[in-house]
Design an enzyme around this catalytic site. Sequence first.
Site, mmCIF file in Angstrom:
data_model
loop_
_atom_site.group_PDB
_atom_site.id
_atom_site.type_symbol
_atom_site.label_atom_id
_atom_site.label_comp_id
_atom_site.label_asym_id
_atom_site.label_seq_id
_atom_site.Cartn_x
_atom_site.Cartn_y
_atom_site.Cartn_z
ATOM 1 N N ASN A 1 25.421 36.815 3.413
ATOM 2 C CA ASN A 1 24.020 36.712 2.960
ATOM 3 C C ASN A 1 23.607 35.250 2.835
ATOM 4 O OD1 ASN A 1 22.545 39.340 2.306
ATOM 5 N ND2 ASN A 1 24.599 39.725 1.472
ATOM 6 N N ASN B 1 19.066 38.046 -7.229
ATOM 7 C CA ASN B 1 20.350 38.631 -6.836
ATOM 8 C C ASN B 1 20.087 39.660 -5.745
ATOM 9 O OD1 ASN B 1 23.171 39.336 -6.985
ATOM 10 N ND2 ASN B 1 22.577 41.178 -8.136
ATOM 11 N N HIS C 1 21.712 43.210 -4.374
ATOM 12 C CA HIS C 1 22.648 44.253 -4.796
ATOM 13 C C HIS C 1 22.643 45.358 -3.743
ATOM 14 C CE1 HIS C 1 25.056 46.636 -7.520
ATOM 15 N NE2 HIS C 1 24.276 47.667 -7.240
ATOM 16 N N GLU D 1 20.590 43.890 4.357
ATOM 17 C CA GLU D 1 20.580 42.776 3.397
ATOM 18 C C GLU D 1 20.195 41.473 4.081
ATOM 19 O OE1 GLU D 1 23.927 42.416 0.644
ATOM 20 O OE2 GLU D 1 24.548 44.447 1.177
HETATM 21 C C1 GAR Z 1 26.923 41.998 -0.354
HETATM 22 O O1 GAR Z 1 26.951 43.313 0.133
HETATM 23 C C2 GAR Z 1 26.188 41.942 -1.671
HETATM 24 O O2 GAR Z 1 25.077 42.807 -1.741
HETATM 25 C C3 GAR Z 1 27.258 42.366 -2.626
HETATM 26 O O3 GAR Z 1 28.417 41.729 -2.174
HETATM 27 C C4 GAR Z 1 28.325 41.548 -0.768
HETATM 28 C C5 GAR Z 1 28.551 40.079 -0.482
HETATM 29 O O4 GAR Z 1 28.681 39.859 0.897
HETATM 30 N N1 GAR Z 1 26.929 42.013 -3.966
HETATM 31 C C6 GAR Z 1 27.281 42.708 -5.019
HETATM 32 O O5 GAR Z 1 27.936 43.716 -4.964
HETATM 33 C C7 GAR Z 1 26.808 42.124 -6.337
HETATM 34 N N2 GAR Z 1 27.040 43.051 -7.383
HETATM 35 P P1 GAR Z 1 28.477 38.426 1.483
HETATM 36 O O6 GAR Z 1 29.412 37.487 0.702
HETATM 37 O O7 GAR Z 1 28.915 38.544 2.924
HETATM 38 O O8 GAR Z 1 27.035 38.037 1.338
#
Ligand code: GAR
Length: 200
Positions: free
Chosen positions: A19, A112, A114, A179
């Site tokens: 992200n 954030n 989620h 996302e």
């Molecule tokens: C993403 O799916 C994000 O939405 C989630 O962790 C992942 C991070 O991926 N976040 C949570 O679960 C927060 N509670 P990334 O490091 O590749 O962006």
Amino acid sequence: MPASPPLRVAILISGRGSNMASLIEAAREPGYPAKIALVLSNRPQAAGLATAAAAGIPTASLRQRDFPDRDAFDAEIGRVLAAHAIDLVCLAGFMRILTPGLVEAWRGRMLNIHPSLLPLYKGLDTHERALAAGDAEHGCTVHFVVPELDSGPVVAQARVPILPGDDADSLAARVLGAEHALYPKALAEVAASLGPKSVP
Ligand code: GAR
């Protein structure tokens, strides 16, 4: 009137940083209302730190175990953010719950992402829970951060279908794609609505 300068954004990560990478790429577009000015991780080995450094973005890492307690750790995060003149914070896979003091200091200026359609499935294992519930769709949410976990005002959501044969991995991958499109749009919307953060 001349366009206002882009807001200075810090992205907080704990791991892969996909992200984060989508925000960095979006912010390269001329006219995008935010500049990624810092990537900060609570894990020095987070893969996203190397991605950010390769993109020429300043990085920092802080380990909880180097501080006596959570308040001291979060106070240091606040100091690092101030030292980089940050206006807005994006949590992107930052897997720590921040203390109310830090969250309140950034109220209205901390986002954030989620991986669920909040208010459904706050917390962890969102994909497993959506599958176990037999839901027909799932998705992701960008929201303002408040002290209560995954509970602040929603900025934007994206929906994806749950397909026959999905498991947690296939569903997570579909949500992650959503996302990567949603967060840059939501950040642009919020950044365009805010001025610089005044120094307290
Ligand atoms: C993403 O799916 C994000 O939405 C989630 O962790 C992942 C991070 O991926 N976040 C949570 O679960 C927060 N509670 P990334 O490091 O590749 O962006």
